[in-house]
Each structure stands twice: as structure tokens, then as C-alpha cells.
Design an enzyme around this catalytic site. Structure first.
Site, mmCIF file in Angstrom:
data_model
loop_
_atom_site.group_PDB
_atom_site.id
_atom_site.type_symbol
_atom_site.label_atom_id
_atom_site.label_comp_id
_atom_site.label_asym_id
_atom_site.label_seq_id
_atom_site.Cartn_x
_atom_site.Cartn_y
_atom_site.Cartn_z
ATOM 1 N N ARG A 189 34.853 42.444 43.067
ATOM 2 C CA ARG A 189 34.367 41.360 42.153
ATOM 3 C C ARG A 189 33.512 40.264 43.185
ATOM 4 O O ARG A 189 32.358 40.031 42.665
ATOM 5 C CB ARG A 189 35.622 40.412 41.936
ATOM 6 C CG ARG A 189 35.468 39.491 41.300
ATOM 7 C CD ARG A 189 36.830 38.741 40.438
ATOM 8 N NE ARG A 189 36.183 37.451 39.933
ATOM 9 C CZ ARG A 189 35.368 37.467 38.797
ATOM 10 N NH1 ARG A 189 35.205 38.465 38.171
ATOM 11 N NH2 ARG A 189 34.880 36.100 38.395
ATOM 12 N N ASN B 297 39.799 31.964 32.531
ATOM 13 C CA ASN B 297 40.503 31.831 33.803
ATOM 14 C C ASN B 297 39.896 30.929 34.602
ATOM 15 O O ASN B 297 38.533 30.959 35.076
ATOM 16 C CB ASN B 297 40.409 33.446 34.355
ATOM 17 C CG ASN B 297 41.170 33.255 35.732
ATOM 18 O OD1 ASN B 297 41.054 32.339 36.527
ATOM 19 N ND2 ASN B 297 41.717 34.534 35.924
ATOM 20 N N ASP C 189 46.578 44.311 43.974
ATOM 21 C CA ASP C 189 46.381 43.904 45.061
ATOM 22 C C ASP C 189 47.394 44.265 46.132
ATOM 23 O O ASP C 189 47.085 44.933 47.039
ATOM 24 C CB ASP C 189 45.928 42.540 45.199
ATOM 25 C CG ASP C 189 44.837 42.184 44.578
ATOM 26 O OD1 ASP C 189 43.944 42.859 44.191
ATOM 27 O OD2 ASP C 189 44.374 40.798 44.509
ATOM 28 N N ASP D 2 34.442 43.062 33.373
ATOM 29 C CA ASP D 2 35.357 43.848 33.072
ATOM 30 C C ASP D 2 35.935 44.567 34.502
ATOM 31 O O ASP D 2 34.875 45.054 35.093
ATOM 32 C CB ASP D 2 35.084 44.813 32.112
ATOM 33 C CG ASP D 2 36.436 45.502 31.594
ATOM 34 O OD1 ASP D 2 37.607 44.901 31.398
ATOM 35 O OD2 ASP D 2 36.529 46.598 31.175
ATOM 36 N N SER D 3 37.010 44.744 34.707
ATOM 37 C CA SER D 3 37.329 45.205 36.059
ATOM 38 C C SER D 3 38.876 46.018 36.191
ATOM 39 O O SER D 3 39.575 46.068 34.936
ATOM 40 C CB SER D 3 37.511 44.302 37.097
ATOM 41 O OG SER D 3 38.318 43.121 36.725
ATOM 42 N N PHE E 108 46.399 39.458 42.867
ATOM 43 C CA PHE E 108 47.167 39.559 41.706
ATOM 44 C C PHE E 108 46.938 41.112 41.278
ATOM 45 O O PHE E 108 46.247 41.587 41.911
ATOM 46 C CB PHE E 108 46.774 38.605 40.547
ATOM 47 C CG PHE E 108 45.263 38.799 40.261
ATOM 48 C CD1 PHE E 108 44.867 39.296 39.146
ATOM 49 C CD2 PHE E 108 44.370 38.258 41.114
ATOM 50 C CE1 PHE E 108 43.507 39.669 38.883
ATOM 51 C CE2 PHE E 108 42.960 37.942 40.741
ATOM 52 C CZ PHE E 108 42.620 38.799 39.704
ATOM 53 N N GLY E 109 47.479 41.303 40.205
ATOM 54 C CA GLY E 109 47.219 42.860 39.771
ATOM 55 C C GLY E 109 47.690 43.550 40.670
ATOM 56 O O GLY E 109 48.842 43.769 40.937
#
Lengths: 206, 206
Positions: A182, A10, A156, A70-71, A153-154
Site C-alpha cells: 500500500r 476507512n 498481516d 483494491d488489495s 489487520f487482515g
């Protein structure tokens, strides 16, 4: 200048990491730029394990400092789900919208006070053959009743942060970097790296 | 005094760890003494992962500083086997003698120069919600042609250390603690713990 390999594909993440490491004398590059392009399966049971196993695989191949992350999202009402499966929550190829939809359906009829959740980000750094560390940043909030906001994103858009009265996707990127899981994990990583480098300077240990 | 939980059932290990941590202000106890008596499955792919997952499981339950270790033998000629499977190498309930026997059979006809091996010990410490570290100690040697010596356990009688002209099982415990994978990992752990505690004192961070 020592290489610092970021185990990500990314470009957005890479830029962010370069910024945070600007004060350190590292050449920050992606694993692909360093010649590693294998897929790594995330077989761990925790964020920490997944981050560490990714960093270890790349370190094994390249022998330079490696970081991997990793999240995911933990929802208390769902006993911590989707957790480490956050990105695969609605199947391997589902969209963010499909994942959010699935999450909201599972929480239908659940009051706001029982929708407590947290974003978690674990970052592992393999620093040398004999030393690795893992940091965890979290951001506490609630799952909103519907998506709001276009940034991020995700999950959020459904992650509501009471202190701001906004979802994560309604924050601008500066605010988000300051309070996000993050951003916090990256700051903890930076602290640790500084201490590692101090140790090296003091002891002559590589 | 803060508790320091050792994720082991082995009283010998506990004694050794108490000695190495004598200068730190911790109350060192086993996980059982702290009320944790579940079995933890070692599902990781590396020593580091296994050590970390054990420490995390106990930390999750108890919320105190936890250390856990994982160790084993890597033989180059066997591409690193038995590795993380060292204790299960000849089946779950096999004896040390059976494991050694299996190993020697697999190396039959292999010259000494190709019998290079190392003992590896990884120790993970979960220090707080947001910070864990993993250290690795190794000890390089060769797999002997037959067992020698009565000290130690596991593969010690066939682990030959050229610098000493002895197997690990022929060393006295003081020598062993100084040069063994486990002794080295414990020393690295101690260094890291000291740095963590300094950080806490300096920043007031818990």
C-alpha cells in the site's frame, strides 16, 4: 482548490492519503463527504480492474479527481488465491482470524520455501474524462506457520518478511508504510499525479 | 528495441498504430506475432475496464508493453446504449447493416435534436508490472436518419458530424484520423507514452 475524492469509508486510509498528498494543492475528502454513498460491487477479475471500476463509478457521479484501491494476498502455492477474493476468502462476514485459519489449513504440511506470497495493492485514479491511470505496489514474503504480532489487520500476522525477520503485523507503522504494498502504491500514485499536474501546467490542458 | 504488443487481430489497426508510434523506439507487433492467440472475453462494465483487462491478460502472458482498445457508440436517447455492447448489439454474428437497422428502428420518430450520440474509444497500456494507464477519445455527433457514405465500418454511415455536414463514413481517412474517437485516443496514448519514457530516462526506472 481542486477536490480529490478518496473512494473509501476507512478513516485510517483517508488520513494516510492526506499525508502523502500534503504537498499537492488538493482538498482531499472521502466519497461520502462528497455526497456519494452507494455500494459499488467489485466485479472485476483483477485488482486493477476493481480499483478502476470503483474510481470510475464515483467519477461518473461527481466529476472530480477520484482514487480507489483494491488489495489482497496472492499465495503462489494456491495459484494466486485468495487474490481479489482476499476479504471474502472465508465468507462475506468472516473475521480476520477465520480467514487466517482457513489459509493456514490450506497450507498444512507445506514447507516454508513453498509458502511464497505477496501482498498486492492497486490504486486507480480517474484524473479527467480522458485520462486514468493504475499503479500497483507489491510486497514479497512468505506465509508463516502461525500468526505473530498485533499491528495491522487482515493477513498481516501471517505474512513473514525475511528481510526484517518479522511478520507485517510486527512492524511499526512507519516501517510498514515504507515497505508495504500500500505504501509503495501510494508513492507511485504520487509520482504519477505530479507528472499529470506538470502536463496540465505545461499544456494548459485541464 | 523494446517490443510493443498490440492486442488486436485487425491488420488495419496495426498499421495505424505503427504509424503513430513511428517516432518511438518500439518494435510494434500483434499479440499473435508475439505468440498469444487466446480469445479474451470482455467482461468489464466500461470501455476502460475492457481495454485494461485485455491488455493485462496479454501482459501477464508476454511481459512486454501491451496496448488494447475497446470502442463503441453511446446514444443519449437510449441512455448510452449500445455502449460496450456495440459490436454485439444485434446478436453475436449480425452484420454492420443489421446493427444499423436495429439502431434506426429504435430511434424511429425521434427528432434530430434528441439523436445526440458519441463514439468512444478507450485504449489501455500496461507499461510495466506497476504502471498502467487508460485514455479515452470521443467524437460527438448525431444519429442520422439513414446511412450515407462508404468509408469506415460499424456505425460510421449513420454517425453525422455537424461541423463537417457529413457522416463519419463520408470523411476521408485523413480527416477521420484527425477527429475520430480512435484518432484522439491514439494521440493521447502517444502523449502518455512519451511521458512514461521520459520518466524512465530521468529516473533510470524500468
Amino acid at each position: 482548490m481542486r477536490k480529490f475524492i478518496v473512494a473509501t469509508r476507512n478513516k485510517g486510509k483517508l488520513k494516510e492519503i492526506k499525508e502523502i498528498l500534503a504537498g499537492m494543492s488538493y482538498e482531499v475528502i472521502t466519497m461520502e463527504e462528497a455526497g456519494f454513498d452507494k455500494e459499488i460491487e467489485e466485479t472485476g477479475q483483477t485488482f486493477e480492474e476493481n480499483a478502476l471500476l470503483k474510481a470510475q463509478k464515483v467519477y461518473e457521479a461527481l466529476g472530480e479527481i477520484v482514487m480507489a484501491d483494491d488489495s489482497g494476498l496472492e499465495v503462489d502455492y494456491l495459484n494466486g488465491a485468495p487474490g481479489i477474493y482476499s476479504s471474502r476468502f472465508a465468507g462475506e462476514n468472516a473475521s480476520d482470524a477465520e480467514r487466517i485459519d482457513k489459509l493456514l489449513k490450506m497450507l498444512e504440511g507445506v514447507e516454508i520455501k513453498d509458502r511464497k506470497a505477496r501482498f498486492v495493492c492497486s490504486i486507480a485514479v480517474v484524473f479527467s474524462d480522458d485520462l486514468s491511470f493504475v499503479v500497483r505496489g507489491t510486497c514479497e514474503g512468505y506465509i508463516a506457520f502461525k500468526p505473530e504480532g498485533d499491528n495491522g489487520f487482515g493477513y498481516d500476522p501471517v505474512f513473514y518478511i525475511p528481510e526484517y525477520g518479522k511478520t507485517m503485523a510486527q512492524l511499526d507503522s512507519e516501517e510498514k508504510n515504507r515497505i508495504s504494498h500500500r505504501g509503495r502504491a501510494l508513492n507511485l500514485m504520487l509520482e504519477e499525479l505530479k507528472r499529470m499536474e506538470e502536463k496540465c501546467e505545461n499544456s494548459g490542458h485541464q
